[in-house]
Design an enzyme around this catalytic site. Sequence first.
Site, mmCIF file in Angstrom:
data_model
loop_
_atom_site.group_PDB
_atom_site.id
_atom_site.type_symbol
_atom_site.label_atom_id
_atom_site.label_comp_id
_atom_site.label_asym_id
_atom_site.label_seq_id
_atom_site.Cartn_x
_atom_site.Cartn_y
_atom_site.Cartn_z
ATOM 1 N N GLY A 142 -1.698 -4.852 -19.132
ATOM 2 C CA GLY A 142 -0.495 -5.531 -20.456
ATOM 3 C C GLY A 142 0.281 -6.218 -19.423
ATOM 4 N N ARG B 247 1.203 -1.140 -0.518
ATOM 5 C CA ARG B 247 -0.268 -0.137 0.213
ATOM 6 C C ARG B 247 0.715 1.332 0.215
ATOM 7 N NH1 ARG B 247 -5.213 2.188 1.763
ATOM 8 N NH2 ARG B 247 -5.434 4.056 0.380
ATOM 9 N N GLY B 248 0.502 1.621 -0.473
ATOM 10 C CA GLY B 248 1.843 3.092 -1.217
ATOM 11 C C GLY B 248 1.964 3.594 0.114
ATOM 12 N N ASP C 227 1.534 3.639 3.318
ATOM 13 C CA ASP C 227 1.552 3.673 3.623
ATOM 14 C C ASP C 227 3.430 2.879 3.934
ATOM 15 O OD1 ASP C 227 -1.075 1.176 5.521
ATOM 16 O OD2 ASP C 227 -1.046 2.731 5.405
ATOM 17 N N THR C 228 3.856 2.446 2.840
ATOM 18 C CA THR C 228 5.056 2.382 2.642
ATOM 19 C C THR C 228 6.418 2.177 1.623
ATOM 20 O OG1 THR C 228 4.566 -0.392 1.577
ATOM 21 C CG2 THR C 228 4.609 0.239 4.476
ATOM 22 N N GLU D 200 -4.334 -8.942 -5.908
ATOM 23 C CA GLU D 200 -3.052 -8.173 -6.300
ATOM 24 C C GLU D 200 -2.439 -10.442 -5.859
ATOM 25 O OE1 GLU D 200 -0.093 -5.676 -5.786
ATOM 26 O OE2 GLU D 200 -0.527 -4.847 -7.820
#
Length: 931
Positions: A49, A16-17, A19-20, A77
């Site tokens: 793609g 999670r951008g 957060d980390t 993901e």
Amino acid sequence: MEKPTGTDYEVFLSFRGLDTRLDIADYLYTSLIHAGIRAYRDNEELPIGEEIAIEQSEISIPILSKGYAASPWCLMELVQMVECKENFGRKIMPIFYDIAPSEVRYQTGSYDEAITLHKNKQRFTNETIEKWKTALSKVRALRGWELDGRGKGEFTEEVVQTLLIELKKNNLAEPDYLVEMDNHVDKIMEKIGTQTTGTKIVGIHGMGGIGKTTLATIIYNKLSADFDNCCFLSNIRETKIVILQNQLLSKVLRKEWPSINTNNEGIIAVRERLSSKKVLLVLDDVDQNTQLNTLVGTGEYWYVRGSKVIITTRNKEVLKDVDFKYELTEMDFNHSILLFSKHAYRRYHPPAEYVSLSKKVIEICGHLPLALEIIGSSLAGEDPKFWVARLERLKTIPNLEVKRKLSISLEALEPPKMEIFLDVCCFFVGFDVRTVTYMWASQKQSRVWDHEEAFDVLGNKEGRENVEAICLRFDRQFQDFIEKEESISLSKLRFLQVDCVDLDESNGQQFPSTNLCLRNPIMLPNLIMLSWHNFPVYFKFITICLKKIMILDLSRSEITNEWEGWNHLKMTKNLKVLNLTGCGNLHRTPNLFAHENLEQLILQGCTELVEVHRSIGRLKHLVLLNLKYCGKLRTLPDEMEEMEDLRELLLDGTSITKIPEWNGMEKLETLSVVSCRLLSELPLGKFGSLVELDLSCSSIRELSDSIETMKNLKILRIFDSMLEKLPSPLGKLERLEEIYVSSYGCLSGGNPSEIGRLSLEKLEKIHASSCRYLRGEIPSEIRRLSFLRILMLSGTRISNIPKLPESLTELVLTNNLQMRCPDLSNLINLRVLTLKLEYQSPSHPTPSLNWIGGLRKLESLGLYCDDLVTLPLDFNLLSKLRKLKLLANNLECLPKLPQNLSYFHFDGLGLMEKSINLSYWEKLSEFKLLL
């Protein structure tokens, strides 16, 4: 789900951008890239793609932070990772970052809130949300990592080391020059290769220095990719069995095993703990049956069916019960002259004026590889007079003592150097050579590295007087020893290592008080090196005499700025190395005014450090300053300009915003600012002495033309940068040997002309990746780079590859969307080729690979091209080819392939399985077919 069709990535990072992204994810990604691991970093907006990156990656690492489940993309993901694990055997190794694993598994706390919010918004079906929850539960049950209060630098190092093992990148180093090994390897692989299903034990025997260890190492590296549990035990002849048993358990189980006291205790532990493991084990330099009985077993072997054991020995008698014996004999003259020439002259044959002398050396050495390597290297660069004198000395060794000829190299050592050799064997394997070189002296030494034996030695007052190097454990036994001794004097001790047990401060009250220690001082008048990790602050440092100390290592200790030991250390006028790695309570470096002779200051991973004391400017002899991963450090003192001897400055992972324009650092050779995300500019004109510069993952957008002043620069790294263009004067760096560039779209409007204009005599390696806006043609001038060995171009829009220099030994051309099929017919020295050709438009004809049969030195080939219909008929002439990967959906038939292949992986739709003839691949050890 479609099956994966390539392996462009080895590790996929999901996080999670918010957060980390600028925290642990950045640390980890940078560390992976520097370790040579091909990592894909997801930023929650995976381009269309490229979802295949998850499927391609051998290992996926979700960084499960508090906000991870709040991102639908992260959860999607995660589902895909689980599907890839279940369908294709991919691995998932989660990181639980500032969150309890149970919160993930049972979706409590922030994870419960996130799942509930997704349900309430009704943007996703209940079925999708259930998949998310199932994936979270499954991932929690997998082996992963928790930070556990450690520094991020130390933590990421652990993760990287584990991944290197999982990815089999920890193969043992092989000699640079290998001669006449292929036949030996092939014969043994026939008996022990992966095509053999049972447990196999092979014994390699021969005289000392004949190359047994080298041969075992090559075979170990070839087999290791097929084993999760690998162990190479070296120098068994000289090592205690209990230590070998401990090493075996620790290596296979991947955790430090408690000390083993007796052989029988070790036998029980190995048999019980490893009986369910399929292992690859090398036992190097065995000389007794006892060693085999206690490490492999007698009668029934201890390991699971399919295990492989390789034994090297000079004593053929210990191989009575092995499955296959292989004798390694001396080289013939032609191979001996080739090996000797590679070490003595760095070429394949001796110069004319040295032919006669070279023949004499080979005659005297008895064709022993190790002797040829050692003596060849010692004679390299010397004039003929020196050679004649050395040959006269070699002739004094009787022919009957061939086995002792390697003593030439040891006999040449002066007594102090012999002591250094013994110290390294006992204590310093794996240490930074720059750190430990200060401690050696010339007198005879007594070394005790076993904890239990150490206390036995110390209990004898007469015996302790001879001890010069010792390892102790700081535990209750240590306390008892202190209490019963009026004083402790180790007048000859030069090296002391103290290993702390896991104690908190409340338990520490059991240990010596200030008064006790003052009454019973520890006298170490000649101590040169003290290594005491996790040093307990409640222990009174002032009781130890440290006047002659030169190396002090207090890594991962809880010492602070107010620690009383700093005043005590002022008496140490000869301190050369101060290592405070991972001291998380240190906010400011100590006042170093008293340590003007300090040469190395290591503060890596001091996560709370915010200030470097201005007294650092007094360190006129400092050559290394390591501030890596001091994440809160934002400024450097102006006084650093006075550090005129500084050669290595490491600032990776700091919050440095600016590097001052220092004028005094005229000897600085290495500057690394990896992941300095707040650093946007660098005064290049002030660093003319630099040899290595690493700007990876920084925010620097432009390199000024003043880079041309760096006349000594050999290595330039700019991975994952914000760089917008390459500076024009780059081609003027006449000593540049290696350049690494990746820019992820920031290198806009560029073209590869600079690569062609790098007419640099010494350039050996070019690595350009993920430069999506690097477009056009590489000029033909690149052929003039006559020393270029490695060229890697990936993820660019380069359209044309001209004739490349014949010096190339490794070429990687992948994911270059507009690249036409190149003609590589002139690359006669190429050993590794990876070629991926994307969709060819009507203007680009079907690729022709008719030149490939001429690459007779090719050992590894990866070829990925859907438009490929046929392969050249002379493909089978690649007699040295061992590894072949083909991805070609339209390939209609396979010609006869090289019969020496040991690995063949084919992925394609147009080929029928029955059309593949395996009968002539006698050496094939791994075969994968995806149709």
